[in-house]
Design a protein around this motif. Sequence first.
Motif, PDB file in Angstrom:
ATOM      1  N   MET A 177       0.843  -1.181   0.000  1.00  0.00           N
ATOM      2  CA  MET A 177       0.000   0.000   0.000  1.00  0.00           C
ATOM      3  C   MET A 177       0.889   1.245   0.000  1.00  0.00           C
ATOM      4  SD  MET A 177      -2.750   1.343   2.811  1.00  0.00           S
ATOM      5  CE  MET A 177      -1.582   1.963   3.980  1.00  0.00           C
ATOM      6  N   THR A 178       0.502   2.236  -0.776  1.00  0.00           N
ATOM      7  CA  THR A 178       1.200   3.514  -0.812  1.00  0.00           C
ATOM      8  C   THR A 178       0.286   4.585  -0.238  1.00  0.00           C
ATOM      9  OG1 THR A 178       2.394   2.856  -2.813  1.00  0.00           O
ATOM     10  CG2 THR A 178       2.342   5.201  -2.290  1.00  0.00           C
ATOM     11  N   THR A 179       0.827   5.419   0.611  1.00  0.00           N
ATOM     12  CA  THR A 179       0.086   6.548   1.164  1.00  0.00           C
ATOM     13  C   THR A 179       0.590   7.814   0.497  1.00  0.00           C
ATOM     14  OG1 THR A 179      -0.163   5.431   3.294  1.00  0.00           O
ATOM     15  CG2 THR A 179      -0.468   7.823   3.273  1.00  0.00           C
ATOM     16  N   TYR A 180      -0.327   8.599  -0.033  1.00  0.00           N
ATOM     17  CA  TYR A 180       0.037   9.836  -0.701  1.00  0.00           C
ATOM     18  C   TYR A 180      -0.344  11.017   0.185  1.00  0.00           C
ATOM     19  CZ  TYR A 180       0.283   6.788  -4.747  1.00  0.00           C
ATOM     20  OH  TYR A 180       0.599   5.765  -5.600  1.00  0.00           O
ATOM     21  N   GLU A 181       0.595  11.902   0.406  1.00  0.00           N
ATOM     22  CA  GLU A 181       0.319  13.122   1.146  1.00  0.00           C
ATOM     23  C   GLU A 181       0.391  14.293   0.179  1.00  0.00           C
ATOM     24  OE1 GLU A 181       2.187  13.844   4.857  1.00  0.00           O
ATOM     25  OE2 GLU A 181       2.269  11.726   5.358  1.00  0.00           O
ATOM     26  N   ARG A 182      -0.678  15.068   0.145  1.00  0.00           N
ATOM     27  CA  ARG A 182      -0.713  16.229  -0.735  1.00  0.00           C
ATOM     28  C   ARG A 182       0.249  17.293  -0.199  1.00  0.00           C
ATOM     29  NH1 ARG A 182      -5.824  20.213  -1.854  1.00  0.00           N
ATOM     30  NH2 ARG A 182      -4.787  21.452  -3.444  1.00  0.00           N
TER      31      ARG A 182
ATOM     32  N   TYR B 153      -4.393  10.965  14.562  1.00  0.00           N
ATOM     33  CA  TYR B 153      -4.678   9.531  14.593  1.00  0.00           C
ATOM     34  C   TYR B 153      -3.436   8.793  14.132  1.00  0.00           C
ATOM     35  CZ  TYR B 153      -5.588  10.772   9.731  1.00  0.00           C
ATOM     36  OH  TYR B 153      -5.478  11.280   8.456  1.00  0.00           O
ATOM     37  N   GLY B 154      -3.398   7.504  14.310  1.00  0.00           N
ATOM     38  CA  GLY B 154      -2.216   6.706  13.987  1.00  0.00           C
ATOM     39  C   GLY B 154      -2.157   6.279  12.534  1.00  0.00           C
ATOM     40  N   ASP B 155      -1.055   5.633  12.174  1.00  0.00           N
ATOM     41  CA  ASP B 155      -0.853   5.124  10.823  1.00  0.00           C
ATOM     42  C   ASP B 155      -1.591   3.804  10.583  1.00  0.00           C
ATOM     43  OD1 ASP B 155       0.744   7.262  10.110  1.00  0.00           O
ATOM     44  OD2 ASP B 155       2.599   6.235  10.656  1.00  0.00           O
TER      45      ASP B 155
END
Length: 170
Positions: free
Chosen positions: A1-6, A164-166
Amino acid sequence: MTTYERPFGRAYEDFTVGDVYRHWPGKTITEYDDHLFCMITMNHHPLHTNAWFAEHDTVQGRNVVVGNLVYSLALGMSVPDVSGSCIANLEVESLLHRSPTFHGDTIYAETRVLDAQPSKSKDDRGIVTVETKAFNQRGEEVCYFRRKLMVWKTVAAPARQFPYGDDVWD
């Protein structure tokens, strides 16, 4: 899974003199937007709020959007690309209203980097000078301003935090 932060704003090293940021999306200014802004800021000039007065007693012959709303919209449009993570807006060096804006006009904005200098007093930040132009849907420049902002250098920029957590998707 990849998390994208704007991205929201930039660090000092991300600014290159001459770069241009096209801000998106634009905003159509309604009569309601203009009247609300006028009332909140206590600018009750009938040029902005009285259609009969504007038609009969002004050069434009219709209501003109209050200039500070146009400036505020263009400034706000620039925040995600320019100053969203800055330490402080230091100065607005100039502000020019080039053409009137009317109810129903849509405002777009672009910002160009003019200068980037390391801070003379603190090693963890820099001072960036930018200019922003706002245009209407006909491509006419309606507002121009130049400002200076203080931004973090990458190594000193605080990490983005969330309440909140990851592990929310586990």
